[in-house]
Design a protein around this motif. Structure first.
Motif, PDB file in Angstrom:
ATOM      1  N   ASP A  65       0.817  -1.209   0.000  1.00 27.90           N
ATOM      2  CA  ASP A  65       0.000   0.000   0.000  1.00 27.90           C
ATOM      3  C   ASP A  65       0.851   1.261   0.000  1.00 27.90           C
ATOM      4  OD1 ASP A  65      -2.244  -1.499  -0.031  1.00 27.90           O
ATOM      5  OD2 ASP A  65      -3.025  -0.862   1.907  1.00 27.90           O
ATOM      6  N   GLN A  66       2.039   1.170   0.599  1.00 28.77           N
ATOM      7  CA  GLN A  66       2.948   2.319   0.644  1.00 28.77           C
ATOM      8  C   GLN A  66       3.825   2.396  -0.604  1.00 28.77           C
ATOM      9  OE1 GLN A  66       4.847   1.463   4.479  1.00 28.77           O
ATOM     10  NE2 GLN A  66       3.695   3.127   5.406  1.00 28.77           N
ATOM     11  N   SER A  67       3.544   1.523  -1.565  1.00 24.18           N
ATOM     12  CA  SER A  67       4.291   1.465  -2.837  1.00 24.18           C
ATOM     13  C   SER A  67       5.754   1.092  -2.646  1.00 24.18           C
ATOM     14  CB  SER A  67       4.188   2.807  -3.586  1.00 24.18           C
ATOM     15  OG  SER A  67       2.847   3.111  -3.863  1.00 24.18           O
ATOM     16  N   ASP A  68       6.067   0.458  -1.511  1.00 24.97           N
ATOM     17  CA  ASP A  68       7.422  -0.080  -1.306  1.00 24.97           C
ATOM     18  C   ASP A  68       7.380  -1.530  -1.784  1.00 24.97           C
ATOM     19  OD1 ASP A  68       9.916  -0.909  -0.527  1.00 24.97           O
ATOM     20  OD2 ASP A  68       9.837   0.026   1.457  1.00 24.97           O
ATOM     21  N   TYR A  69       7.358  -1.703  -3.101  1.00 24.72           N
ATOM     22  CA  TYR A  69       7.114  -3.016  -3.697  1.00 24.72           C
ATOM     23  C   TYR A  69       8.213  -4.043  -3.405  1.00 24.72           C
ATOM     24  CZ  TYR A  69       3.449  -0.379  -5.986  1.00 24.72           C
ATOM     25  OH  TYR A  69       2.359   0.410  -6.223  1.00 24.72           O
ATOM     26  N   PRO A  70       9.505  -3.651  -3.394  1.00 25.98           N
ATOM     27  CA  PRO A  70      10.543  -4.644  -3.048  1.00 25.98           C
ATOM     28  C   PRO A  70      10.342  -5.240  -1.663  1.00 25.98           C
ATOM     29  CG  PRO A  70      11.536  -2.731  -4.085  1.00 25.98           C
ATOM     30  CD  PRO A  70      10.101  -2.371  -3.826  1.00 25.98           C
ATOM     31  N   LYS A  71      10.042  -4.370  -0.661  1.00 25.10           N
ATOM     32  CA  LYS A  71       9.825  -4.873   0.702  1.00 25.10           C
ATOM     33  C   LYS A  71       8.566  -5.724   0.777  1.00 25.10           C
ATOM     34  CE  LYS A  71      12.209  -2.503   4.345  1.00 25.10           C
ATOM     35  NZ  LYS A  71      12.076  -1.910   5.687  1.00 25.10           N
ATOM     36  N   ALA A  72       7.524  -5.295   0.080  1.00 23.80           N
ATOM     37  CA  ALA A  72       6.275  -6.063   0.075  1.00 23.80           C
ATOM     38  C   ALA A  72       6.525  -7.468  -0.443  1.00 23.80           C
ATOM     39  CB  ALA A  72       5.225  -5.359  -0.782  1.00 23.80           C
ATOM     40  N   LEU A  73       7.227  -7.579  -1.560  1.00 23.63           N
ATOM     41  CA  LEU A  73       7.515  -8.894  -2.136  1.00 23.63           C
ATOM     42  C   LEU A  73       8.430  -9.716  -1.236  1.00 23.63           C
ATOM     43  CD1 LEU A  73       7.888  -7.833  -5.856  1.00 23.63           C
ATOM     44  CD2 LEU A  73       6.200  -9.433  -4.955  1.00 23.63           C
ATOM     45  N   GLU A  74       9.348  -9.049  -0.551  1.00 22.82           N
ATOM     46  CA  GLU A  74      10.245  -9.750   0.384  1.00 22.82           C
ATOM     47  C   GLU A  74       9.424 -10.457   1.469  1.00 22.82           C
ATOM     48  OE1 GLU A  74      13.306  -8.574   3.995  1.00 22.82           O
ATOM     49  OE2 GLU A  74      12.998  -7.133   2.362  1.00 22.82           O
ATOM     50  N   TYR A  75       8.439  -9.734   2.035  1.00 20.60           N
ATOM     51  CA  TYR A  75       7.617 -10.317   3.103  1.00 20.60           C
ATOM     52  C   TYR A  75       6.654 -11.368   2.554  1.00 20.60           C
ATOM     53  CZ  TYR A  75       9.315  -7.405   6.905  1.00 20.60           C
ATOM     54  OH  TYR A  75      10.090  -6.849   7.880  1.00 20.60           O
ATOM     55  N   PHE A  76       6.118 -11.134   1.360  1.00 18.75           N
ATOM     56  CA  PHE A  76       5.249 -12.141   0.745  1.00 18.75           C
ATOM     57  C   PHE A  76       6.009 -13.452   0.527  1.00 18.75           C
ATOM     58  CE2 PHE A  76       2.412  -8.704  -1.393  1.00 18.75           C
ATOM     59  CZ  PHE A  76       1.635  -8.633  -0.239  1.00 18.75           C
ATOM     60  N   HIS A  77       7.258 -13.347   0.077  1.00 20.42           N
ATOM     61  CA  HIS A  77       8.069 -14.546  -0.165  1.00 20.42           C
ATOM     62  C   HIS A  77       8.376 -15.282   1.149  1.00 20.42           C
ATOM     63  CE1 HIS A  77       8.958 -14.736  -4.445  1.00 20.42           C
ATOM     64  NE2 HIS A  77       9.049 -13.410  -4.472  1.00 20.42           N
TER      65      HIS A  77
END
Length: 714
Positions: free
Chosen positions: A256-268
């Motif tokens: 939601d904060q558009s920090d896509y690298p971190k979002a994907l890191e946590y999703f993985h």
């Protein structure tokens, strides 16, 4: 994209099975190893009940098998407590299968036995689980009623664990009703008790639930703070499911904060743990979130705001689209394996959008049809199952009442025998006369009791039918909301967008629609004849016709789209047949936003545009379908030049037509003036002003029509 799945808000299942050190498959293996050695006694019943309970979150069908075996053995042993435990476990397994009518049947049987035995702890557990079912059915008043009943009993018993669970569950109901202050109040009460008890699991789950409140309030720092606290505790106690859940939710915040690298890191990270646990449902949910995120990353409006790529995030639109397709297809495959329909149908919707952006229109159309088919299947299967089980429940209740009447008569007959066998010859005549009078009174009493029982039975059946009908309509609302464009899709597509949507009833005759094809953004507000169920059915037809026009026929001119829609809806409703007297239709306001212009067509609805001054733009007075003539009508389109700070409003007529306590309409003139006055304000302020103005005008008068307002700042 609204398809992202938040996993923190969890219900506490209030079942009275003893805790064990082992859990999951290890616990099941341990219990099943005991089965061959078990004797046909009460310990065997307990073993089957425990096995049934352990299976409810892993394999409900196996759980039902062991629960049925437990009930049969308990009945053979005439052990009511064991029978109640097995019924309770069968109820939980049917909750796991989303077979709520069957679950209610078993839990009410367990509740009845436990009330007879005076087992208040188990009664509270049954009440809590019945509340859980009504929560799943979105019947929140009923859910709160049962949760408060459970809470009251646990407070009388001084059972702090039960009190904390009920408080947490009540908090979740307020959370689902978007009453966040009340939800936080109950979460904090539950959190305090769990903390006093040293129940780290309860503390962690409540911290996660509090984090979800802050997430929906867009207070991301506080949401992250609570998710990380919950994550730390789950890590300490070795609750991998809790760890994975909070990792996934932290990923949502970064997304939601558009920090896509971190979002994907946590999703993985979440995906890796769920892979280890073999939790297919959670794996599929993680894949959905990743697929949705990559789809967002394939949009030009998102990519233009990213400065540089990383190992997980590419600046190449094609690569991101392919990643989105990969994860969405993987999640669909898993959902097919576990027989999950709801999320799978939503995945097909995003998949269709992704194929459209990729230029594979054949697959886009195929996946969209699959989406619509699954939506129909979800509704049809659930409703057939519910009504079939409702009849079974009614029959069981009638049988239970018959048993009670027969037992009462048997006791009365025994009592009569004792009197007749007294051997007092002198008083025989007096006893005979008294017996005759007793029988006459009993016949009258039995007749009144039977009539009362019949009335209560019929009343119960009607109430249950009403509950089921309400549940059906509520579930239809869930499906209708799923068809609406995802809020996040609209927020990604437009610089600023206002969505003010107030159905009159549970389901609505108003809807709004969005598609983006070949760089053209299509947006519409649809106001169907009537409201409630008939109107809602028309909204589905309308959305399908619009999708077919832009995705299947590749039409881009708004006038041509409405012309096609008019023909399609008229055809679907068979309105060209002379004998068909159904003249339902709809009014539509449709815009297409191109790179250099905005195009508008209206079928009975105008466009309100603020460009320095407020303007009302009208095209065709005629609506879609519902005409008595069989002619083919050509709708017109108007081109509007783009300019700075241009804001456009598409609306239904519900706001302007709302009456106050004195039967006076708000009026179109006053409504246009209101839009003019708020157009320069922020979207959140506009929404708040519209809400307050509508409620102020309405007063104590009921809402008379559905209301929809979309505002787009170009």
């Amino acid at each position: 994209m609204r398809n992202l799945i938040l996993l923190s808000a969890l219900f506490f299942v209030m079942i009275y099975v003893s805790n064990a050190q082992l859990s999951g498959q290890a616990r099941i293996d341990s219990l099943e190893a005991e089965l061959p050695k078990a004797k046909q006694d009460t310990n065997h019943v307990n073993l089957l009940a425990n096995l049934s309970f352990e299976y409810y979150s892993i394999d409900p069908n196996s759980g039902i098998k062991f629960g049925d075996q437990g009930v049969k053995l308990a009945k053979k042993l005439a052990w009511k407590e064991g029978e109640a435990r097995c019924y309770s476990s069968l109820g939980n397994n049917n909750i796991g299968k989303s077979n709520y009518p069957k679950a209610l049947e078993y839990l009410h049987k367990s509740l009845k036995i436990n009330e007879y035995l005076g087992n208040k702890t188990s009664v509270a557990g049954n009440l809590g689980n019945i509340g859980l079912i009504y929560s799943h059915l979105s019947d929140y008043p009923k859910a709160l009623e049962y949760y408060h009943k459970a809470l009251k009993i646990d407070e009388e018993l001084g059972r702090k664990p039960g009190i904390a669970k009920s408080l947490g569950n009540i908090g979740i109901i307020y959370y689902y009703q978007s009453d966040y202050p009340k939800a936080l109040e109950y979460y904090h009460k539950a959190l305090k008790i769990f903390d006093e008890l040293g129940n780290k699991s309860g503390v962690a789950y409540n911290l996660g639930n509090i984090g979800s409140i802050y997430y929906y309030q867009s207070d991301y720092p506080k949401a992250l703070e609570h998710y990380h606290k919950a994550l730390k505790i789950f890590d300490e106690i070795g609750d991998k499911f809790g760890v994975a859940t909070n990792l996934g939710n932290i990923g949502l915040i970064y997304s939601d904060q558009s920090d896509y690298p971190k979002a994907l890191e946590y999703f993985h990270k979440a995906l890796k743990i769920n892979d280890e646990l073999g939790n297919k449902n959670a794996i599929a949910n993680n894949l959905v979130n990743m697929g949705s995120l990559y789809y967002s990353l394939s949009q030009d409006t998102v990519l233009s705001n990213i400065n540089e790529g990383t190992e997980l995030v590419s600046l190449n639109k094609e690569i991101n689209l392919n990643s989105s397709l990969k994860y969405l297809l993987e999640s669909i495959k898993i959902y097919e394996e576990i027989g999950e329909l709801h999320y799978r149908s939503n995945n097909y919707k995003i998949l269709s959008d992704a194929y459209t952006d990729k230029g594979d229109y054949k697959k886009a159309f195929e996946t969209f049809k699959e989406y619509k088919t699954l939506q129909d299947s979800v509704f049809s299967m659930d409703k057939q199952k519910e009504f079939a089980n409702l009849d079974a429940k009614r029959e069981n209740d009638i049988k239970d009442k018959e048993i009670v009447i027969l037992q009462t008569e048997k006791k009365a007959q025994q009592f009569q025998s004792y009197l007749l066998g007294g051997g007092v010859i002198v008083l025989f005549g007096a006893f005979g006369l008294a017996f005759i009078r007793f029988r006459e009174k009993k016949k009258l009493s039995d007749k009144l009791a039977f009539q009362k029982s019949e009335i209560e039975t019929q009343k119960s059946i009607v109430e249950e039918k009403n509950e089921q009908i309400t549940a059906s309509i509520t579930y239809a609302s869930t499906i209708q909301n799923a068809i609406l464009p995802w809020k996040r899709t609209l927020e990604n597509a437009f610089f600023e967008i206002l969505i003010f949507y107030k159905p009159k009833d549970i389901i609505s005759g108003d809807s709004y629609w969005f598609q983006e094809v070949d760089g053209i953004k299509f947006l519409a507000v649809i106001d169907c004849t009537g409201h409630g169920i008939p109107g809602a059915m028309l909204t589905v037809i309308a959305a399908t016709a619009l999708d077919d026009a832009v995705l299947g026929k590749r039409l881009s001119d708004t006038g041509q789209i409405l012309t096609y829609m008019n023909e399609k809806v008229t055809e679907v409703l068979n309105q060209r047949l002379v004998e068909n007297k159904i003249r339902d239709g709809m009014e539509v306001a449709l815009i297409a936003i191109h790179q250099d212009k905005v195009q508008f067509s209206g079928a009975g609805r105008p466009l309100y545009m603020k460009n320095g001054t407020m303007e009302i733009i009208k095209t065709d007075k005629r609506g879609i379908a519902g005409q008595t003539e069989n002619d083919i009508y050509q709708f017109t389109s108007i081109n509007i030049e783009k300019s700075e700070n241009l804001i456009i409003y598409l609306t239904s007529d519900g706001f302007a037509d709302q009456m106050n306590e004195y039967s006076k309409k708000y009026s179109t003139k006053k409504f246009v003036a209101l839009l003019d006055s708020i157009s320069e304000k922020s979207i959140s302020e506009q929404h708040e002003i519209l809400e307050n103005e509508f409620n102020s005008h309405k007063g104590t008068r009921s809402q008379i029509d559905d209301v929809t307002i979309l505002g787009v700042r170009i």
